[in-house]
Design a protein around this motif. Structure first.
Motif, short mmCIF file in Angstrom:
data_model
loop_
_atom_site.label_atom_id
_atom_site.label_comp_id
_atom_site.label_asym_id
_atom_site.label_seq_id
_atom_site.Cartn_x
_atom_site.Cartn_y
_atom_site.Cartn_z
N LEU A 156 0.83 -1.21 0.00
CA LEU A 156 0.00 0.00 0.00
C LEU A 156 0.86 1.25 0.00
O LEU A 156 0.61 2.20 -0.75
N VAL A 157 1.88 1.27 0.85
CA VAL A 157 2.74 2.45 0.96
C VAL A 157 3.49 2.69 -0.34
O VAL A 157 3.58 3.83 -0.82
N ILE A 158 4.02 1.63 -0.95
CA ILE A 158 4.79 1.79 -2.19
C ILE A 158 3.90 2.30 -3.31
O ILE A 158 4.26 3.24 -4.04
N SER A 159 2.73 1.70 -3.49
CA SER A 159 1.84 2.13 -4.58
C SER A 159 1.30 3.53 -4.33
O SER A 159 1.16 4.34 -5.27
N LEU A 160 1.01 3.88 -3.07
CA LEU A 160 0.53 5.22 -2.76
C LEU A 160 1.64 6.25 -2.97
O LEU A 160 1.38 7.36 -3.46
N ALA A 161 2.87 5.90 -2.61
CA ALA A 161 3.99 6.82 -2.81
C ALA A 161 4.19 7.11 -4.29
O ALA A 161 4.51 8.26 -4.67
N ALA A 162 4.01 6.11 -5.14
CA ALA A 162 4.13 6.34 -6.58
C ALA A 162 3.06 7.31 -7.07
O ALA A 162 3.34 8.21 -7.88
N ALA A 163 1.82 7.15 -6.59
CA ALA A 163 0.75 8.07 -6.99
C ALA A 163 1.01 9.48 -6.46
O ALA A 163 0.78 10.48 -7.15
N LEU A 164 1.52 9.58 -5.22
CA LEU A 164 1.79 10.90 -4.64
C LEU A 164 2.94 11.60 -5.36
O LEU A 164 2.95 12.83 -5.46
N ALA A 165 3.91 10.84 -5.85
CA ALA A 165 5.01 11.44 -6.59
C ALA A 165 4.49 12.18 -7.83
O ALA A 165 4.92 13.30 -8.14
N VAL A 166 3.56 11.55 -8.53
CA VAL A 166 2.93 12.21 -9.69
C VAL A 166 2.15 13.44 -9.25
O VAL A 166 2.23 14.51 -9.86
N LEU A 167 1.40 13.28 -8.16
CA LEU A 167 0.57 14.38 -7.68
C LEU A 167 1.42 15.57 -7.24
O LEU A 167 1.10 16.73 -7.54
N ILE B 30 11.10 18.05 -5.13
CA ILE B 30 11.66 17.54 -3.87
C ILE B 30 10.66 16.62 -3.17
O ILE B 30 11.02 15.55 -2.66
N ALA B 31 9.38 17.03 -3.14
CA ALA B 31 8.36 16.20 -2.51
C ALA B 31 8.22 14.87 -3.25
O ALA B 31 8.07 13.80 -2.62
N ALA B 32 8.26 14.92 -4.59
CA ALA B 32 8.17 13.68 -5.37
C ALA B 32 9.38 12.79 -5.10
O ALA B 32 9.25 11.56 -5.01
N LEU B 33 10.56 13.41 -4.95
CA LEU B 33 11.77 12.64 -4.66
C LEU B 33 11.67 11.95 -3.31
O LEU B 33 12.07 10.78 -3.16
N VAL B 34 11.12 12.65 -2.32
CA VAL B 34 10.95 12.05 -0.99
C VAL B 34 9.99 10.86 -1.07
O VAL B 34 10.23 9.81 -0.45
N ALA B 35 8.89 11.01 -1.82
CA ALA B 35 7.93 9.91 -1.96
C ALA B 35 8.57 8.70 -2.62
O ALA B 35 8.37 7.55 -2.17
N ILE B 36 9.33 8.93 -3.67
CA ILE B 36 9.99 7.82 -4.36
C ILE B 36 11.03 7.16 -3.47
O ILE B 36 11.16 5.92 -3.43
N ALA B 37 11.79 7.97 -2.73
CA ALA B 37 12.80 7.41 -1.82
C ALA B 37 12.13 6.58 -0.73
O ALA B 37 12.65 5.52 -0.34
N ALA B 38 10.98 7.03 -0.23
CA ALA B 38 10.26 6.25 0.79
C ALA B 38 9.80 4.92 0.22
O ALA B 38 9.89 3.89 0.90
N ALA B 39 9.31 4.93 -1.02
CA ALA B 39 8.88 3.68 -1.65
C ALA B 39 10.03 2.71 -1.80
O ALA B 39 9.91 1.51 -1.51
N ILE B 40 11.18 3.21 -2.22
CA ILE B 40 12.35 2.34 -2.38
C ILE B 40 12.80 1.80 -1.03
O ILE B 40 13.17 0.62 -0.90
N GLY B 41 12.77 2.65 0.00
CA GLY B 41 13.18 2.20 1.32
C GLY B 41 12.29 1.08 1.86
O GLY B 41 12.78 0.10 2.42
N VAL B 42 10.97 1.23 1.68
CA VAL B 42 10.05 0.19 2.13
C VAL B 42 10.26 -1.09 1.34
O VAL B 42 10.24 -2.20 1.89
N TRP B 43 10.49 -0.95 0.03
CA TRP B 43 10.71 -2.14 -0.81
C TRP B 43 11.97 -2.89 -0.37
O TRP B 43 11.96 -4.12 -0.27
#
Length: 333
Positions: free
Chosen positions: A67-78, A94-107
């Motif tokens: 859920l977190v990874i897929s939501l982070a991907a959607a938020l990066a676009v947003l 910067i906000a999109a970068l943080v979202a993508i980094a969070a997704a990678i960290g969880v993965w």
């Protein structure tokens, strides 16, 4: 803390009843009416509770991480769209970068922790122990858990799970009980009410829960596209740049809902559990029709019926293992 994402999403997606979202039933806990009957929960309960608790914990971690990874991907676009709309592209990036980094960290954490594999293994172990606890009072045991060669790698009959279950079965030994007609009647009723009945109630609730969650996600996704059409019409009529937020954000949320529905196999799980609940009703009737008087022939017939039921239950678990075994934690793309 993100492992709470899935339990919270269940409540938000399926309503307050999701607080009681179904979890696989426990082994036979109701004591048999005769004090001399063997206590299967006392023998297998500790092992089952350990495996069941770990299966639930790793399932929540895996589903929450997805859920977190897929939501982070959607938020990066947003975030990127918002930055462009308000003329703060750098902040949006910067906000999109943080979202993508969070997704990678969880993965990375989920992959290194093998949450998916551990969820599957502990759930299989718990269900094997549950069936073993049900059959042990009549001196029987569940059939070996084996997959056909075409079903996928990792035959469960050769894994550490099977090794552990066999060791528990060997340590339990044979029950010290006399299977007279009265005892057979008690065992049969306990099997019918607690073993099959518990699974029936679980699958009925599981089917209703997944069907409700799938329907609400589908409605939300469809509504997002409808509102996107309205936003586009508004943009054409007013030529306002701030509407771009809705043009990109709503389709991203709709895609997120579709991703959840597909990855979690919500509709398929609902159909499987519904069909399983109906099959278990027939198995209850078959068990009820099994005679308990007639000497050794009656006990053999009860054992045969119970082992056939266990084979059906284990086959369903193995099919579930094949279905979700390929749904590993992955980054969008």
């Amino acid at each position: 803390a993100f492992r709470r994402a899935w339990p919270l999403f269940r409540i938000l997606g399926a309503g307050p009843s999701a607080r009681l979202a179904p979890t696989p039933p426990r082994p036979l806990e109701s004591p048999l009416s005769r004090a001399s009957s063997p206590d299967s929960w006392g023998v297998f309960g500790l092992h089952y509770s350990w495996a069941n608790a770990l299966a639930i914990a790793y399932a929540d971690r895996f589903r929450s991480s997805f859920l977190v990874i897929s939501l982070a991907a959607a938020l990066a676009v947003l975030f990127s769209v918002i930055g462009s709309a308000v003329e703060h592209e750098t902040r949006g990036a910067i906000a999109a970068l943080v979202a993508i980094a969070a997704a990678i960290g969880v993965w990375v954490r989920g992959t290194r922790g093998r949450w998916h594999e551990r969820w599957i293994d502990y759930r299989l172990m718990a269900e094997l122990l549950r069936d073993m606890a049900a059959l042990w009072p009549i001196g029987a045991g569940p059939p070996a858990a084996r997959l056909p060669a075409h079903a996928g790698p990792g035959d469960p009959g050769t894994t550490w799970v099977a090794w552990h279950v066999r060791r528990v079965q060997r340590a339990a030994g044979l029950p010290n009980a006399r299977l007279d007609p009265s005892s057979l009647h008690d065992v049969r009723e306990n099997l019918r009410r607690e073993w099959i009945g518990g699974q029936l109630r679980y699958h009925a609730a599981n089917s209703a829960f997944h069907r409700r969650l799938d329907r609400r996600l589908a409605i939300f996704g469809f509504g997002s596209f409808v509102f996107t059409l309205g936003a586009l019409a508004w943009f054409i009529a007013t030529d306002r740049d701030d509407i771009r937020l809705f043009e990109a954000g709503l389709p991203a949320l709709a895609a997120w809902c579709a991703t959840i529905r597909g990855h979690a196999e919500l509709e398929r799980v609902a159909r499987r559990s519904g069909a399983m609940a109906e099959g278990l009703r027939h198995l209850q009737e078959e068990l009820l029709a099994t005679p308990v008087s007639g000497g050794p022939a009656a006990s053999r017939e009860l054992v045969t019926t119970a082992e056939g039921t266990a084979d059906t239950l284990i086959s369903e678990v193995l099919d579930w293992r094949v279905m979700l075994g390929s749904r590993r934690l992955e980054l969008p793309g």
